[in-house]
Motif scaffolding. Structure first.
Motif, short mmCIF file in Angstrom:
data_model
loop_
_atom_site.label_atom_id
_atom_site.label_comp_id
_atom_site.label_asym_id
_atom_site.label_seq_id
_atom_site.Cartn_x
_atom_site.Cartn_y
_atom_site.Cartn_z
N GLN A 1 6.66 0.04 -7.56
CA GLN A 1 6.50 -0.05 -6.11
C GLN A 1 5.91 1.25 -5.55
N GLY A 2 6.37 2.38 -6.06
CA GLY A 2 5.85 3.66 -5.61
C GLY A 2 4.38 3.84 -5.94
N PHE A 3 3.99 3.45 -7.15
CA PHE A 3 2.58 3.54 -7.54
C PHE A 3 1.71 2.68 -6.62
N MET A 4 2.18 1.47 -6.32
CA MET A 4 1.40 0.58 -5.46
C MET A 4 1.29 1.14 -4.04
N LEU A 5 2.37 1.71 -3.52
CA LEU A 5 2.32 2.28 -2.18
C LEU A 5 1.34 3.45 -2.13
N ASP A 6 1.37 4.30 -3.15
CA ASP A 6 0.42 5.42 -3.19
C ASP A 6 -1.02 4.92 -3.19
N ARG A 7 -1.29 3.92 -4.01
CA ARG A 7 -2.64 3.37 -4.08
C ARG A 7 -3.03 2.71 -2.76
N LEU A 8 -2.10 2.01 -2.15
CA LEU A 8 -2.38 1.35 -0.88
C LEU A 8 -2.72 2.38 0.20
N ARG A 9 -2.02 3.49 0.20
CA ARG A 9 -2.33 4.55 1.17
C ARG A 9 -3.75 5.09 0.96
N GLN A 10 -4.16 5.21 -0.30
CA GLN A 10 -5.52 5.66 -0.57
C GLN A 10 -6.55 4.67 -0.04
N LEU A 11 -6.26 3.38 -0.22
CA LEU A 11 -7.20 2.35 0.20
C LEU A 11 -7.29 2.23 1.72
N VAL A 12 -6.17 2.37 2.39
CA VAL A 12 -6.14 2.21 3.85
C VAL A 12 -6.62 3.47 4.55
N GLY A 13 -6.36 4.61 3.96
CA GLY A 13 -6.79 5.87 4.53
C GLY A 13 -6.05 6.21 5.81
N ALA A 14 -6.76 6.79 6.76
CA ALA A 14 -6.14 7.26 8.00
C ALA A 14 -5.99 6.16 9.04
N ALA A 15 -6.40 4.94 8.72
CA ALA A 15 -6.34 3.86 9.71
C ALA A 15 -4.91 3.52 10.13
N ALA A 16 -3.95 3.73 9.23
CA ALA A 16 -2.56 3.41 9.55
C ALA A 16 -1.64 4.26 8.70
N ALA A 17 -0.49 4.59 9.26
CA ALA A 17 0.56 5.27 8.51
C ALA A 17 1.48 4.20 7.94
N LEU A 18 1.53 4.08 6.62
CA LEU A 18 2.36 3.07 5.97
C LEU A 18 3.77 3.64 5.79
N VAL A 19 4.74 3.04 6.47
CA VAL A 19 6.11 3.55 6.48
C VAL A 19 6.97 2.71 5.54
N PRO A 20 7.56 3.31 4.50
CA PRO A 20 8.44 2.54 3.62
C PRO A 20 9.67 2.05 4.36
N GLY A 21 10.12 0.87 4.00
CA GLY A 21 11.33 0.33 4.60
C GLY A 21 12.55 1.14 4.20
N PRO A 22 13.70 0.86 4.82
CA PRO A 22 14.93 1.60 4.52
C PRO A 22 15.24 1.57 3.03
N ALA A 23 15.62 2.72 2.50
CA ALA A 23 15.92 2.83 1.07
C ALA A 23 17.38 2.44 0.81
N GLY A 24 17.61 1.89 -0.38
CA GLY A 24 18.97 1.56 -0.78
C GLY A 24 19.50 0.32 -0.07
N LYS A 25 20.80 0.10 -0.22
CA LYS A 25 21.45 -1.05 0.38
C LYS A 25 21.90 -0.68 1.80
N VAL A 26 21.28 -1.28 2.80
CA VAL A 26 21.63 -1.01 4.19
C VAL A 26 22.14 -2.30 4.82
N PRO A 27 22.98 -2.20 5.85
CA PRO A 27 23.44 -3.41 6.53
C PRO A 27 22.27 -4.28 6.95
#
Length: 310
Positions: free
Chosen positions: A169-195
């Motif tokens: 998942q981390g590799f894909m997010l890094d690659r996606l950020r490269q592809l999208v560039g500065a057009a959008a800030a990709l924010v990962p969802g909450p980490a771990g088990k959250v309510p």
């Protein structure tokens, strides 16, 4: 009480075992069984991710195996196939098959199998020769926190839901950020088990939600994102094909087309009217009666009535 409804892993904090808990709940409320959680790794109900009403007493696997009787019913997901409960346990046994990759060898000695999606139904039929009904899971959309209208959310807001192998998942997010560039800030969802209510509230703060789950039996989180009024982008997760219609209620592609995911993000940012329209149809999809708890309870009550001869 008619007997006990043992639910394997009922208190494990994930969507599949929460659905299994609800099968025990239906048996307790509608058929007079006493629901009992069977802990497989010391888990308890106080993890804070889901609420259990009514609460079930909890016992271990060994105690369940030594005390289950012909009057009892056992509920398990296919990931628990290595326990071979089908051969070892008395009573009637029900499996809610909610994925196709969480097991290598299916326990084929249960009395009833039900699939979570058409994808899983076809997999069981083709691979194991087991024909099943399909009962989708439910989301509690009526109880979700309110979300701001789509247009009032930040225009370039993109939340990324990451489910699966963390490194992949981390590799894909890094690659996606490269592809999208500065057009959008990709924010990962909450980490771990959250309510769960915190997770869906988070989804409702973003115009766009990207799911990077590459393969699952159904996909509850993407459906919840739709119910929170977000435009769903990303991978269809295979099982999501039951409700995702790209170009109609979402803009998704099949794994491994990460470039297609990037293009769908950029297209949504370039054309907000079209992205908002997808979100509106997605909301209607997710909040339809098919995915309500009432429909889930009615469908499962019919299955239980049949296996119990009532």
């Amino acid at each position: 009480m008619t007997g006990r409804a043992f639910v394997v892993g009922a208190h494990i904090p994930n969507g599949g075992t929460f659905m299994a808990y609800h099968l025990g709940r239906i048996l307790q409320l509608d058929f007079g069984f006493q629901g009992v959680a069977v802990a497989v790794g010391g888990e308890a109900a106080d993890h804070g991710v889901f609420a259990y009403d009514p609460p079930f007493p909890s016992i271990g696997v060994a105690e369940m195996e030594s005390t289950i009787t012909d009057d009892d019913l056992l509920i398990a997901n296919p990931s628990f196939s290595p326990f071979f409960f089908g051969l070892k346990c008395r009573g009637r046994k029900v499996m809610y098959v909610q994925d196709f990759k969480t097991f290598s060898l299916l326990d084929c000695r249960f009395d009833l199998y039900v699939s979570v999606s058409e994808v899983v139904r076809r997999f069981l039929s083709c691979t194991w020769g087991i024909d099943t009904a399909v009962i989708p899971p439910f989301i509690q959309a009526a109880g979700f926190p309110p979300a701001p209208p789509w247009r009032e959310r930040p225009a370039d807001s993109v939340l990324v839901l990451m489910k699966g192998d963390p490194a992949h998942q981390g590799f894909m997010l890094d690659r996606l950020r490269q592809l999208v560039g500065a057009a959008a800030a990709l924010v990962p969802g909450p980490a771990g088990k959250v309510p769960r209510h915190e997770l869906v509230e988070c989804m409702g703060r973003y115009r766009h939600v990207v799911t990077l789950s590459v393969a699952e039996g159904f996909g509850l989180m993407p459906l919840e994102a739709m119910a929170m009024g977000a435009t769903l982008l990303g991978f269809d997760g295979i099982g999501g094909r039951d409700y995702m219609r790209s170009g109609v209620n979402c803009a998704v592609v099949a794994y491994p087309d990460l470039e297609g995911v990037a293009e769908s993000i950029l297209a949504a940012l370039r054309a907000p009217d079209e992205a908002e329209a997808l979100a509106m149809v997605g909301w209607a999809t997710a909040t339809a009666p098919l995915y309500t708890q009432e429909r889930f309870r009615a469908d499962w009550s019919g299955q239980f009535a049949r296996i119990l001869g009532r």
